[in-house]
Scaffold this motif. Structure first.
Motif, PDB file in Angstrom:
ATOM      1  N   UNK A 238       0.839  -1.203   0.000  1.00 27.94           N
ATOM      2  CA  UNK A 238       0.000   0.000   0.000  1.00 27.94           C
ATOM      3  C   UNK A 238       0.877   1.258   0.000  1.00 27.94           C
ATOM      4  N   UNK A 239       1.907   1.286   0.871  1.00 23.82           N
ATOM      5  CA  UNK A 239       2.792   2.447   0.963  1.00 23.82           C
ATOM      6  C   UNK A 239       3.548   2.679  -0.349  1.00 23.82           C
ATOM      7  N   UNK A 240       4.059   1.570  -0.931  1.00 20.45           N
ATOM      8  CA  UNK A 240       4.837   1.677  -2.165  1.00 20.45           C
ATOM      9  C   UNK A 240       3.973   2.208  -3.305  1.00 20.45           C
ATOM     10  N   UNK A 241       2.753   1.669  -3.450  1.00 23.05           N
ATOM     11  CA  UNK A 241       1.861   2.117  -4.518  1.00 23.05           C
ATOM     12  C   UNK A 241       1.399   3.549  -4.297  1.00 23.05           C
ATOM     13  N   UNK A 242       1.130   3.888  -3.051  1.00 25.78           N
ATOM     14  CA  UNK A 242       0.715   5.263  -2.730  1.00 25.78           C
ATOM     15  C   UNK A 242       1.806   6.247  -3.115  1.00 25.78           C
ATOM     16  N   UNK A 243       3.057   5.922  -2.775  1.00 29.66           N
ATOM     17  CA  UNK A 243       4.179   6.809  -3.106  1.00 29.66           C
ATOM     18  C   UNK A 243       4.346   6.914  -4.612  1.00 29.66           C
ATOM     19  N   UNK A 244       4.197   5.778  -5.310  1.00 30.59           N
ATOM     20  CA  UNK A 244       4.356   5.783  -6.762  1.00 30.59           C
ATOM     21  C   UNK A 244       3.290   6.654  -7.419  1.00 30.59           C
ATOM     22  N   UNK A 245       2.051   6.546  -6.949  1.00 32.12           N
ATOM     23  CA  UNK A 245       0.965   7.377  -7.482  1.00 32.12           C
ATOM     24  C   UNK A 245       1.256   8.854  -7.248  1.00 32.12           C
ATOM     25  N   UNK A 246       1.720   9.181  -6.046  1.00 30.89           N
ATOM     26  CA  UNK A 246       1.984  10.579  -5.730  1.00 30.89           C
ATOM     27  C   UNK A 246       3.185  11.129  -6.481  1.00 30.89           C
ATOM     28  N   UNK A 247       4.123  10.246  -6.838  1.00 32.78           N
ATOM     29  CA  UNK A 247       5.268  10.688  -7.627  1.00 32.78           C
ATOM     30  C   UNK A 247       4.907  10.917  -9.089  1.00 32.78           C
ATOM     31  N   UNK A 248       3.732  10.407  -9.476  1.00 34.09           N
ATOM     32  CA  UNK A 248       3.235  10.597 -10.848  1.00 34.09           C
ATOM     33  C   UNK A 248       3.905   9.673 -11.839  1.00 34.09           C
TER      34      UNK A 248
END
Length: 248
Positions: A238-248
């Motif tokens: 969840x954390x990894x995907x959330x960060x990836x989404x926020x990084x665009x």
């Protein structure tokens, strides 16, 4: 009429054999498998063999085996006039070890023997060393399909990685969602309409434009609440995907 020999008995080989046997302009000369019992169901429809040295002559030999076996199997094909192709998404055309013509006949789809496929919707990613062989592969693909793409080995390897993200990894997300539903006794089918809506939305929007959810909104309160509900492994994903989404 294009004559073909199909080498393999996995999911891809199963479906293309079935399709080509029904095609008007294809003559399936033979099907090969290491275990003759696995293709015994075909014996009333086509010649079968478990010996590479007994392969019949054909215009095209389609190798649909494990990636590691492609060089060895292709080296056993002695017909130098024929076009030899493999169906792998990640193996270079140059790893074919036959002495004659070489190509790739890659179908970008996930295949299961228990589920029917519509070849008209499947992309055929074709590669050959010359225009004449590429035209032959196009003609062969069009006997069962409609979507034709000329994709070289480097492009195909990148495409295969992309396919893992949009198929295998996405399916694992379904599995995690299913696990969470099971843990709290919620029917997974409740999520089916959302899954379908997300999948069909990219017919009209780019994936970036279609992105929704707490990560893209930077909704830290919801993100924290979600993390509190998850086990350690799910939290890391969840954390990894959330960060990836926020990084665009």
């Amino acid at each position: 009429m294009i004559s073909v020999v199909i080498i393999g008995n996995g999911n891809v080989a199963y479906h293309i054999t079935k399709a080509f046997l029904k095609a008007d302009n294809v003559d399936v000369k033979q099907v090969y498998a290491r275990s003759i019992n696995k293709i015994a169901y075909l014996k009333n429809s086509v010649s079968i063999t478990n010996k590479l040295e007994l392969l019949k002559d054909a215009d095209v030999y389609i190798i649909s085996v494990s990636d590691d076996a492609i060089p060895e199997v292709s080296s056993m094909i002695t017909n130098k006039k024929a076009l030899v192709v493999h169906t792998s998404g990640s193996v270079s055309l140059n790893l074919l070890q036959n002495k004659g013509r070489k190509g790739v006949f890659y179908l970008l789809q996930s295949f299961s023997k228990s589920k029917e496929v519509n070849f008209e919707k499947i992309p055929f990613c074709l590669e050959a060393k010359n225009k004449k062989d590429l035209a032959l592969l196009e003609e062969l693909a069009l006997t069962i399909g409609k979507k034709i793409y000329h994709i070289n080995s480097q492009q195909r390897q990148q495409l295969h990685v992309a396919a893992v993200f949009v198929n295998n990894f996405v399916n694992h997300m379904y599995k995690i969602g299913n696990d969470i539903c099971d843990e709290y006794n919620v029917p997974f089918e409740v999520l089916h309409p959302l899954i379908m809506e997300t999948a069909t939305k990219i017919d009209f929007l780019s994936p970036k434009e279609a992105q929704t959810g707490p990560a893209i909104r930077n909704d830290q309160k919801t993100i924290k609440n979600h993390l509190d509900l998850l086990n350690e492994n799910q939290q890391e994903i969840y954390k990894l995907l959330t960060q990836s989404i926020q990084n665009g």
